[in-house]
Design an enzyme around this catalytic site. Sequence first.
Site, PDB file in Angstrom:
ATOM      1  N   GLY A 199       0.783  -1.232   0.000  1.00 35.84           N
ATOM      2  CA  GLY A 199       0.000   0.000   0.000  1.00 35.84           C
ATOM      3  C   GLY A 199       0.808   1.271   0.000  1.00 35.84           C
ATOM      4  N   GLU A 417      -2.354 -37.344   4.371  1.00 33.93           N
ATOM      5  CA  GLU A 417      -2.853 -36.118   5.007  1.00 33.93           C
ATOM      6  C   GLU A 417      -3.332 -36.386   6.427  1.00 33.93           C
ATOM      7  OE1 GLU A 417      -2.245 -33.357   3.634  1.00 33.93           O
ATOM      8  OE2 GLU A 417      -1.587 -34.305   1.774  1.00 33.93           O
TER       9      GLU A 417
END
Length: 622
Positions: A199, A417
């Site tokens: 920004g 997983e």
Amino acid sequence: MSDMVKNLLIWGIIAVVLITVFQISSVSNNGPQVNYTQFNSDITNGNLQEVHINGREVVATTKNNGNYVTYIPYLDEQLMSDLLLHKVSVFGSPDEKPSLLVSILISWFPILFLIGFWLFMMRQMQGGGKGGPMSVGKSKARMLSPEQIKTKFSDVAGNEEAKQEVTEVVDFLREPGKYQKLGGHIPKGILMVGPPGTGKTLLAKAIAGEANVPFFSISGSDFVEMFVGVGASRVRDLFEQARKHSPCIIFIDEIDAVGRKRGAGSMGGHDEREQTLNQMLVEMDGFEPNSGIIIIAATNRVDILDPALLRPGRFDRQVQIGLPDMKGREQILAVHSRKVPLAPDVNLSILARGTPGYSGADLANLVNEAALFTARRNKQLVSMDEFEDAKDKINMGTERRSLTMTPEQLISTAYHEAGHAIIGYLMPKHDPVHKVTIIPRGRALGVTFFLPEGDSISESREKLEGNIATLYGGRLAEELIYGADQISTGASNDIKVATRYARAMVTQWGFSDRLGPLFYEMDENEAYGRPKDISDETARIIDEEVKAIIDRNYNRAKTILTENMDVLHAMKDALMKYETIGAKQVAELVERRPLSAPEGWTEKEEKVSEEIPNEGFNPPSQ
């Protein structure tokens, strides 16, 4: 295709058309050409009605109204007698001389063409800028009037400290006399330093919006051209325009393009970039005062800037704009979601927790992707599901539903997983499990997400070792289920990350008992980050310490999975059935409680998943 290529093609087509028209217009429309012998034969036989003589060219018309052209190869004194003898009508043409204008055009055409081509190329090298080649030394800065700037400090979130740094600049531009009567002066230059997307440009525009002054915006690369002196001329023109609109703000984005350290050019000479930098230094703090002009520059490479730029009197104030923390991310999400219709279940705080390392631009992209998901699903409100899908897409890539996997591959991925999730859940000081999925995304066949409870400023040794153990959970699950000979290559990235953790613990963070709290500088050119300027004995100890950390946590994770084999099978079955499970389901499985369906699960989805083999696990009561 670039504009330059397009323009070249257009000019090429125009040239071809003009040449073609010229050739067509130059072709005679008086019929075919015949030889002079045939022409004499037609005269003798009385076949001609009339002839038109124009120099050596003869256009003959036969008695049957046919036309042809021939040329007199030599001076034929008998020709006129023969024509008159056979009663052929003879017409002549006056000698035509081109006009003075045509003669000048023909003689000057090549030079004019070259000049036009040079002007065209100059315009293209200047990007087709306004004013053409004569404005090559003019500044390319775009000026926004106060009425055009709508950005305010309220539109900038997540950088509260940076906003406080520049608040006095706004106050000075509004009331310069407040500071001048006390003998003070505002810094002439403000250098905004931070990663891409944080920004910096937005904050500079907000300063101009709050101060209600003109805003000149230009990139550092717009100064430098191939012609020596052009960049310096543009710097002078930019500051001259700024003086006419004082007070104002000049914003130079990516100033490192022109502000690199001098003396680094070819053979140590002063190139065009250095001349441009010299002129900028003079304009910022030279003989002419620049009262009312604030120069703001942005870069993410402050280390390569010339020291003369950073001294007092020039860019003497640096504003650090880093990646936002969790509170800042929540504020940024609130700003970007103002125009987005949110569903009641959207919790920006949870989204902020799940996006560590995101810049302001990344968060804006997250909101936009969630809105796109909502539009594709024909929904009216953006819900938390769309934000989660958008975050998964940004982090791991688009879902690869079209990827064909055999049931055996799906089961292996589910075990992998599940191993990560179980170890991560049971490790102390580990980030909580957020979601486990076996839906392929990007290059990954499955993903286990951990959601930090807050921003990590520093990590403890206990947490780092827990992370290493969790990284090996997937490989260990495959080893325990299928045996050491059937381990897949799916853990390659896990091994890479775990090894980097362990090596950094030994060489950078002082977590080795044998080496102690010493720092070993890493050689960036080495593929595996071998420290440089060390002895062979020290390198051997480093390798031994790294392996000791890996082995210790590998065995610890193996023990945990061995003691929880029933949970491993149960989590595999849940993943095969639901494809994705959340933190609630992981906790129920690890704590051996009855398993509930994930939120949003429907019977229709369950029927589709029944095509995949499922062992059907019913966890026992605790």
